[in-house]
Design a protein around this motif. Structure first.
Motif, short mmCIF file in Angstrom:
data_model
loop_
_atom_site.label_atom_id
_atom_site.label_comp_id
_atom_site.label_asym_id
_atom_site.label_seq_id
_atom_site.Cartn_x
_atom_site.Cartn_y
_atom_site.Cartn_z
N SER A 160 0.87 -1.17 0.00
CA SER A 160 0.00 0.00 0.00
C SER A 160 0.90 1.22 0.00
CB SER A 160 -0.92 0.00 1.23
OG SER A 160 -0.17 0.21 2.41
N ALA A 161 0.29 2.38 0.13
CA ALA A 161 1.09 3.61 0.17
C ALA A 161 1.96 3.69 1.42
CB ALA A 161 0.17 4.82 0.09
N ARG A 162 1.63 2.88 2.44
CA ARG A 162 2.38 2.95 3.70
C ARG A 162 3.15 1.67 4.03
NH1 ARG A 162 1.08 7.16 7.15
NH2 ARG A 162 -0.67 8.48 6.49
N LEU A 163 2.69 0.52 3.56
CA LEU A 163 3.26 -0.76 3.97
C LEU A 163 4.08 -1.38 2.84
CD1 LEU A 163 3.40 -2.98 6.17
CD2 LEU A 163 1.39 -4.03 5.04
N SER A 164 5.33 -1.78 3.14
CA SER A 164 6.20 -2.45 2.17
C SER A 164 6.88 -3.64 2.83
CB SER A 164 7.25 -1.49 1.62
OG SER A 164 8.17 -1.13 2.64
N SER A 165 7.39 -4.54 2.01
CA SER A 165 8.07 -5.73 2.53
C SER A 165 9.31 -6.02 1.71
CB SER A 165 7.14 -6.96 2.49
OG SER A 165 6.86 -7.32 1.15
N LYS A 166 10.21 -6.77 2.33
CA LYS A 166 11.41 -7.24 1.65
C LYS A 166 11.69 -8.68 2.08
CE LYS A 166 16.40 -6.57 1.13
NZ LYS A 166 17.59 -5.79 1.52
N THR A 167 11.90 -9.55 1.10
CA THR A 167 12.27 -10.94 1.35
C THR A 167 13.54 -11.23 0.55
OG1 THR A 167 9.94 -11.53 1.53
CG2 THR A 167 11.50 -13.34 1.27
N ALA A 168 14.50 -11.90 1.17
CA ALA A 168 15.77 -12.14 0.47
C ALA A 168 16.38 -13.46 0.91
CB ALA A 168 16.75 -10.99 0.74
N TYR A 169 17.14 -14.04 -0.01
CA TYR A 169 17.91 -15.26 0.28
C TYR A 169 19.31 -15.08 -0.30
CZ TYR A 169 19.78 -19.98 -0.15
OH TYR A 169 20.61 -21.07 -0.08
N THR A 170 20.32 -15.45 0.48
CA THR A 170 21.71 -15.36 0.05
C THR A 170 22.40 -16.70 0.23
OG1 THR A 170 21.90 -13.02 0.65
CG2 THR A 170 23.95 -14.26 0.49
N ARG A 171 23.15 -17.09 -0.79
CA ARG A 171 23.98 -18.29 -0.74
C ARG A 171 25.41 -17.90 -1.10
NH1 ARG A 171 24.58 -23.74 0.85
NH2 ARG A 171 25.95 -24.79 -0.62
N SER A 172 26.37 -18.27 -0.25
CA SER A 172 27.77 -17.92 -0.47
C SER A 172 28.64 -19.15 -0.24
CB SER A 172 28.19 -16.78 0.47
OG SER A 172 29.56 -16.50 0.32
N GLU A 173 29.60 -19.36 -1.14
CA GLU A 173 30.55 -20.47 -1.01
C GLU A 173 31.96 -19.91 -1.06
OE1 GLU A 173 29.69 -23.15 -4.18
OE2 GLU A 173 27.67 -23.62 -3.46
N ARG A 174 32.79 -20.36 -0.12
CA ARG A 174 34.18 -19.88 -0.04
C ARG A 174 35.12 -21.07 0.01
NH1 ARG A 174 35.24 -14.78 1.28
NH2 ARG A 174 36.90 -15.21 2.76
N GLU A 175 36.03 -21.15 -0.97
CA GLU A 175 37.02 -22.22 -1.06
C GLU A 175 38.40 -21.62 -0.80
OE1 GLU A 175 36.74 -24.21 -4.79
OE2 GLU A 175 34.53 -24.33 -4.73
N TYR A 176 39.07 -22.07 0.25
CA TYR A 176 40.36 -21.53 0.65
C TYR A 176 41.49 -22.25 -0.09
CZ TYR A 176 37.98 -19.19 4.51
OH TYR A 176 37.16 -18.39 5.26
N GLN A 177 42.42 -21.46 -0.61
CA GLN A 177 43.59 -22.05 -1.27
C GLN A 177 44.71 -22.23 -0.26
OE1 GLN A 177 44.80 -20.93 -5.29
NE2 GLN A 177 46.85 -20.48 -4.54
N ASP A 178 45.41 -23.36 -0.33
CA ASP A 178 46.53 -23.70 0.56
C ASP A 178 46.08 -23.85 2.01
OD1 ASP A 178 48.33 -23.53 -1.61
OD2 ASP A 178 48.42 -21.36 -1.38
N TYR A 179 44.81 -24.20 2.20
CA TYR A 179 44.28 -24.41 3.54
C TYR A 179 43.05 -25.29 3.43
CZ TYR A 179 42.78 -23.26 8.32
OH TYR A 179 42.42 -23.33 9.65
N ASP A 180 42.95 -26.28 4.30
CA ASP A 180 41.88 -27.27 4.21
C ASP A 180 40.60 -26.72 4.84
OD1 ASP A 180 40.41 -29.53 3.84
OD2 ASP A 180 41.32 -30.65 5.51
#
Length: 403
Positions: free
Chosen positions: A330-350
């Motif tokens: 409406s003119a007054r009510l808003s919403s936000k929905t979000a999803y995040t996926r992150s992958e981190r692969e370390y080099q020279d470290y297990d």
């Protein structure tokens, strides 16, 4: 003992959690200081309950945390120029552990100059002084706090940056060239030289060539070079080279976005460390099927610096994707929905980390200058390294006002 620094995971998670209730910006009243010069103050107050505010696997602590964030903006507008100076502070009160109370400072300056229809220049500079609670800095978690060691403190660091972007070519011309430069200085302020091995100077140079292929669509080619120079850990000195190609478009078939795809290579000065290569992409797309709804996709893969002190990883391959939906009910009510996926692969470290976060927020506009909001965020890190996994729930209430 590992000292973790969550530049790409947890800090982003908290930032998103505090923004989930701000789908609408308040219309802060401005004070006109002179012709074309305006001063705008605003205030945001967050109250959140975090059931794992240190983001740890063991010795979990929960707390109510109050954040008070005043912002002051000074703008000057000219016929062919724009200047902006902005300061914001985030003061956190951790009600279950007042030793962790802290204040972060953010100062930015921007200038945009148009010399004529073909020549434009943008300048920016920034200073950040940050103290992080959710960082396993030496003995800064519940299991070791009883030892009262001298390293019992939050992660403290500062970032100074400066950049410039020169654009050649009229905005409607068939071709255009951007030339950019940026320098960043990272320093830590922890006692006993904790995290000193992460201190560095980074310089980035890039050039982008655009060719218009449709009235609102341009093809692009970009070359990007970054030099990382560490103050006390020469083995991490390196150069990153990236080549990207793609498209950027504006308001075409209800979408606006930029897609860049290419490759990146990291070369280390130390002969004993293997170079690193990966495919690279940067994508940002907004789709508005209706005037009140916006779906956004942001995804990125690149080689990042290692922000974990003392573990020996030379670099990190990072892949992240965020999907969000903003809707005005409406003119007054808003919403936000979000999803995040992150992958981190370390080099020279297990170690490999998979990070997932889901957030939901509602904002209600009480007045033109006053918003209230509620939100929820769930974050989970699944790590192959023992002691680095965690789950986290954050419940948020916020008030944003123009002063």
């Amino acid at each position: 003992m590992s000292q973790r620094h969550h530049f790409h995971g947890l800090a982003v998670a908290i930032s998103a959690a505090t923004s989930v209730c701000t789908a609408w910006a308040v219309e802060s009243p401005s004070i006109e200081l002179a012709d074309g010069v305006r001063f705008t103050p605003s205030l945001q107050i967050h109250e959140r309950y975090d059931d794992n505010f240190r983001a740890v696997e063991d010795h979990v602590e929960s707390s109510w945390i109050t954040t008070v964030s005043p912002t002051f903006t000074l703008k000057a507008e000219g016929h062919k120029s724009h200047f902006e100076l902005k300061y914001r502070s985030d003061s956190e009160i951790v009600h279950s552990s007042h030793d962790d109370d802290n204040t972060d400072h953010y100062l930015t300056a921007e200038a945009a100059l148009q010399f004529d229809v073909r020549h434009r220049l943008k300048l920016n500079a920034g200073y950040q002084r940050i103290e992080q609670i959710d960082s396993e800095n030496s003995d800064n978690y519940a299991g070791d706090r009883s030892s009262n060691t001298s390293n019992d403190e939050n992660d403290k660091y500062s970032i100074i940056s400066a950049g410039a972007l020169y654009s050649f070519g009229a905005r409607g011309a068939r071709g255009q060239i951007d030339l950019g430069a940026k320098h960043e200085r990272l320093r830590y302020q922890n006692r006993n030289h904790v995290n000193d091995d992460l201190e560095r100077e980074s310089t980035t140079l890039n050039s982008v060539f655009y060719v218009r292929v449709a009235p609102k669509t341009r093809a692009l080619m970009e070359a990007r070079y970054t030099d990382h120079n560490y103050l006390s850990y020469d083995a991490r000195n390196s150069e990153n080279l990236a080549l990207l190609g793609g498209l950027t478009w504006e308001a075409t078939a209800k979408t606006t976005g930029t897609v860049k795809i290419g490759g990146e290579k990291k070369r280390f000065e130390e002969s004993g460390i293997d170079d690193m290569s990966t495919s690279m992409w940067e994508v940002g797309i907004d789709w508005k099927p209706r005037s009140r709804s916006t779906f956004s996709l942001a995804t990125r893969q690149a080689i990042d610096e290692n922000y974990e002190s003392g573990i020996g990883a030379s670099a990190v391959k990072s892949t992240s994707t965020t999907l969000d939906w903003k809707h005005d009910w409406s003119a007054r009510l808003s919403s936000k929905t979000a999803y995040t996926r992150s992958e981190r692969e370390y080099q020279d470290y297990d170690r490999d980390d998979d990070f997932d976060a889901f957030e939901l927020g509602l904002t209600y506009k009480l007045r033109r200058w006053l918003n209230v909001g509620i939100g929820y965020k769930y974050a989970s890190n699944d790590s192959s390294r023992v002691g680095e996994s965690y789950d986290r729930n954050i419940y948020l209430f916020s008030i944003t006002a123009g002063l």
